[in-house]
Design an enzyme around this catalytic site. Structure first.
Site: not given
Ligand code: DX5
Ligand code: ZN
Length: 226
Positions: A11, A35, A37, A39, A68, A70, A139, A144-147, A177-179, A199
């Site tokens: 991502s 990927h 994102d 938003m 993706h 959002m 998900m 909404g947010f990475g990390g 997707d996520g973590g 990501g």
């Molecule tokens: C968050 C995004 C993800 C994000 C994942 O809403 O959809 O794609 O980039 O980030 P990580 O891999 O850091 O959780």
């Molecule tokens: Zn995503």
């Protein structure tokens, strides 16, 4: 074209936005999809990139784009990403009152169609719609947010989707997707996911391409039980 058994999709949300083309090229030979994102600061509080960036980036890499969305009102915006050359366009179930109609539009625009299910949305109401889709994105955080930290209980939805796909003989990617990282990807793969967005675990690493390869190895091992 041969279909890869597992997809790893870095991502770019976690990449350096001032050097996006270089960041994408860093994973070009290791990743399966990129990927992206999108938003809109309405469907989710965060704001990222939109169509002009996707169009510019499309010319900078051969990697298939896994977009993706959002965003609110995906019926208005999603087909534009298919027209821009996205391989797969995923929109959120929560944002669309007629997911099957939009999936049809995306497919006729030449893209694969993806349905995303956010953290608090049950999967059951959507299982019957899956024949209209190529990708189901579950998900493993709140969108909404990475990390953010991976939420293991959300893998129950992956298991339910995998059972449904097997019993209905559907051709469907199940994406998480996520973590997703070295310490979580194996459980996601064992639950039945076959596409993995990462990501932070990729772009937070010293060598992003190596991070992708390592994640793929872990997922393969968990899938084959080797
Ligand atoms: C968050 C995004 C993800 C994000 C994942 O809403 O959809 O794609 O980039 O980030 P990580 O891999 O850091 O959780
Ligand atoms: Zn995503």
């Amino acid at each position: 074209m041969t279909v890869p058994p597992l997809i790893v999709a870095p991502s770019i949300l976690a990449a350096d936005f001032a050097h996006l083309a270089d960041e994408v090229r860093a994973v070009e030979h290791a990743a399966d999809w990129l990927h992206v994102d999108v938003m809109d600061n309405h469907f989710v509080p965060n704001l990222t990139i939109g169509l002009p960036v996707v169009q510019s980036l499309r010319a900078a890499t051969e990697l298939p784009f896994d977009v993706h969305l959002m965003i609110e009102d995906p019926r208005r915006w999603a087909p534009g990403y298919a027209d821009a050359g996205a391989y797969n366009v995923t929109f959120h179930a929560e944002a669309c009152d007629d997911p099957v109609a939009l999936a049809k539009d995306l497919r006729s625009a030449g893209a694969k169609a993806g349905l995303a299910i956010d953290r608090d949305t049950p999967i059951e109401p959507y299982l019957d719609l899956l024949p209209s889709f190529d990708t189901l994105l579950i998900m493993t955080i709140k969108a909404g947010f990475g990390g953010q930290r991976f939420i293991p209980r959300l893998l129950d939805k992956v298991r339910a989707a995998r059972r449904h796909v097997a019993s209905g003989h559907l051709e469907l990617r199940i994406e998480v997707d996520g973590g997703i990282a070295a310490d979580t990807i194996e459980q996601a793969a064992a639950a039945g996911a076959d596409a993995f967005v990462a990501g932070t675990a990729v772009y937070g690493a010293d060598d992003p391409a190596e991070a992708v390869r390592r994640l793929r190895g872990l997922a393969e091992r968990a899938t084959t039980g080797a």
